[in-house]
Design an enzyme around this catalytic site. Structure first.
Site, PDB file in Angstrom:
ATOM      1  CE  LYS A 106      27.047  43.721  25.859  1.00 28.09           C
ATOM      2  NZ  LYS A 106      25.957  42.998  26.534  1.00 28.09           N
TER       3      LYS A 106
ATOM      4  CD  GLU B  53      28.324  37.770  31.713  1.00 25.82           C
ATOM      5  OE1 GLU B  53      27.741  38.637  31.021  1.00 25.82           O
ATOM      6  OE2 GLU B  53      28.538  37.922  32.934  1.00 25.82           O
TER       7      GLU B  53
ATOM      8  CB  SER C  21      24.606  47.377  19.960  1.00 31.92           C
ATOM      9  OG  SER C  21      24.947  46.355  19.029  1.00 31.92           O
TER      10      SER C  21
END
Length: 424
Positions: free
Chosen positions: A101, A123, A391
């Protein structure tokens, strides 16, 4: 907010611009008051893409702040145990903040700065996007407000604590299912009310145009690194690239570089949850997913006949979103990306297997992709190569995993610790 968007979908003051479509999917389905903000963002991004100074700063931060390139690790022990294809792990968990991210957060915070915005809205579900957003906001000295469903706050409390230490204000969302989709609605409402000074730093490759394209473009470095690294290791392209799929940012990042290389099979892994009934999983493809328009874009969503979003469930907070990015929807229809689902139990087993065999503790989201590899690899010849995108790492899932594995020692520790905590 969701009801307001639903009414807009039925024709009340809705503007659909034919931009950013992937086949029939994507687009820009938002209240008219957000159109100028999205057009401003699109122009800023198109300008930034052509600016070598922007690109240089982006790549410099990825290398010297985030820790890219992340390693591609040959999973020797897992490969030997399964007895089939060679398995490589793209370890995105070694990025600063513990997941992929941070990559698109760096790109978007640079855009926010370029646009003169000084307040960041975001969010988060699993908390990794929120943590990355809080991190970049702190680095660039911007106010940061993060919306998170109260259910997700309870199960991802460590990330909430770190977001707050970084100066972010974490606002619990108490309506709906109190999970990621509701956090998205709350963020959109905030953006509408504070559009002049605020930048909405969206957390995945979805939402209204230009977000899906923009997030994909920032994340595509993952696939670029995979190709370079696997060619160095194996002198060939991988035969399979596998990634978990919530909204789609890590999957599109891993897949993008291989979309035109059709000899590489691409597999996305969804959350099979605890069963096949609606509300027990988050399977959009091969499940109860239907095409619709929600939260500003057209794609597959888990929804009823009236267009209301269905309940979802997954042990992983990052995979229980009822929709999926529009580009993945397009490539699913084209047959370019295949989709499978993995249950909670399979993900837990994969989590433990990877930890014991390779010394890597994956995020529960990533464990879904590993579980698919465990099923697939033994069916393939030994000369085949699989790359699985990890991830994120599993630090954030400590409490979920300890509870799922019924770890009595950890439970007793918490009781003793809390007793001392309250007495200090």
């Amino acid at each position: 907010m969701l009801k307001k968007l639903k009414s807009l979908q039925k024709g009340q003051s809705m503007l659909n611009q034919k931009k950013g479509h992937f086949g029939d999917y994507g687009g820009r389905y938002v209240p008219e008051m957000l159109i100028p903000a999205l057009e401003e963002l699109e122009l800023a991004y198109e300008s930034a893409k052509k600016d070598p100074v922007f690109k240089k700063e982006f790549l410099d931060l990825l290398q010297n702040f985030c820790g890219r390139p992340t390693p591609l690790i040959f999973a020797k022990n897992l490969t030997q145990k399964l007895g089939g294809a060679k398995i490589y792990l793209k370890n995105e968990g070694l990025n600063h903040t513990g997941a992929h991210k941070i990559t698109h957060c760096i790109g978007q915070i640079l855009l926010a700065k370029r646009m003169g915005k000084n307040r960041i809205i975001a969010e988060t579900g699993a908390g990794q996007h929120g943590l990355a957003t809080a991190t970049v906001a702190a680095k660039f000295g911007m106010e940061c407000v993060i919306y998170m469903g109260s259910v997700d706050i309870a199960r991802q409390r460590p990330n909430v604590f770190w977001m707050e230490q970084l100066g972010a204000k974490v606002i619990p969302v108490e309506f709906g299912n109190k999970t990621l989709k509701d956090a998205v609605d709350a963020s959109l409402k905030d953006w509408i009310e504070n559009v002049e000074n605020s930048y909405y730093l969206l957390g995945s490759a979805l939402g209204p145009h230009p977000y899906p394209t923009m997030v994909r473009d920032f994340q595509k470095i993952v696939g670029e690194e995979i190709e370079k690294q696997i060619k160095e290791a194996e002198k060939k392209l991988p035969d399979y690239v596998i990634a978990c799929v919530g909204g789609g940012s890590n999957a599109m990042g891993a897949f993008n570089n291989f979309l035109q290389k059709t000899q590489v099979k691409l597999i996305g892994v969804e959350a099979g949850g605890r069963g096949k009934k609606i509300g027990d999983n988050a399977v959009r493809f091969g499940g109860a997913g239907r095409v619709g328009v929600v939260e500003g874009y057209k794609s597959y969503f888990l929804q009823d006949e009236d267009g209301q979003l269905s309940d979802t469930y997954s042990i992983s907070a990052g995979l229980d979103y009822p929709g999926v990015g529009p580009e993945l929807a397009y490539f699913k229809d084209q047959g370019r990306v295949e989709f499978e689902s993995v249950t909670d139990n399979e993900a837990k087993d994969a989590f433990k297997t990877l930890a014991l065999l390779e010394g890597i503790i994956p995020a529960l989201e990533s464990a879904h992709a590993v579980a698919q590899v465990i099923k697939l690899a033994p069916t393939l010849p030994k000369d085949k190569v699989i790359v699985v995108n990890l991830s994120g790492r599993g630090d954030k899932d400590l409490f979920i995993v300890a509870k799922a594995f019924k770890d009595k020692k950890f439970e007793e520790f918490l009781k003793k610790y809390l007793k001392g905590f309250n007495n200090d």
